[in-house]
Design a protein around this motif. Structure first.
Motif: not given
Length: 82
Positions: A60-80
């Motif tokens: 794709g045109e943009y591959l950085d990690e800030d393009d991840i939209i999490r709907f549920r996170d069981s592993y504590g990888r994000c605050q929101k």
């Protein structure tokens, strides 16, 4: 999770993957693959007892990690999550 700017192609090297791709849920076995288009909600799970090994190719045109939209996170990888 979902990505706005990248698609992913997952190939199972060993084990069995349970893949949610949009509204579809499929089992993907060794030497099989699946394509996740940009904009699709997706999830990868190991439903078995054997280790799951997957190769993920991102495109794709943009591959950085800030393009991840999490709907549920069981592993504590994000605050929101969304």
């Amino acid at each position: 999770q979902m990505h706005h700017h990248r698609s992913e192609h997952w190939t199972v090297v060993s084990g069995m993957a349970k893949v949610t791709n949009g509204e579809q849920e499929v089992l993907v076995g060794t030497n099989e693959s699946t394509f996740i288009p940009a904009g699709n909600r997706h999830c990868l799970m190991n439903p078995g007892l054997l280790d799951l090994v997957v190769i993920e190719v991102q495109s794709g045109e943009y591959l950085d990690e800030d393009d991840i939209i999490r709907f549920r996170d069981s592993y504590g990888r994000c605050q929101k999550t969304v």
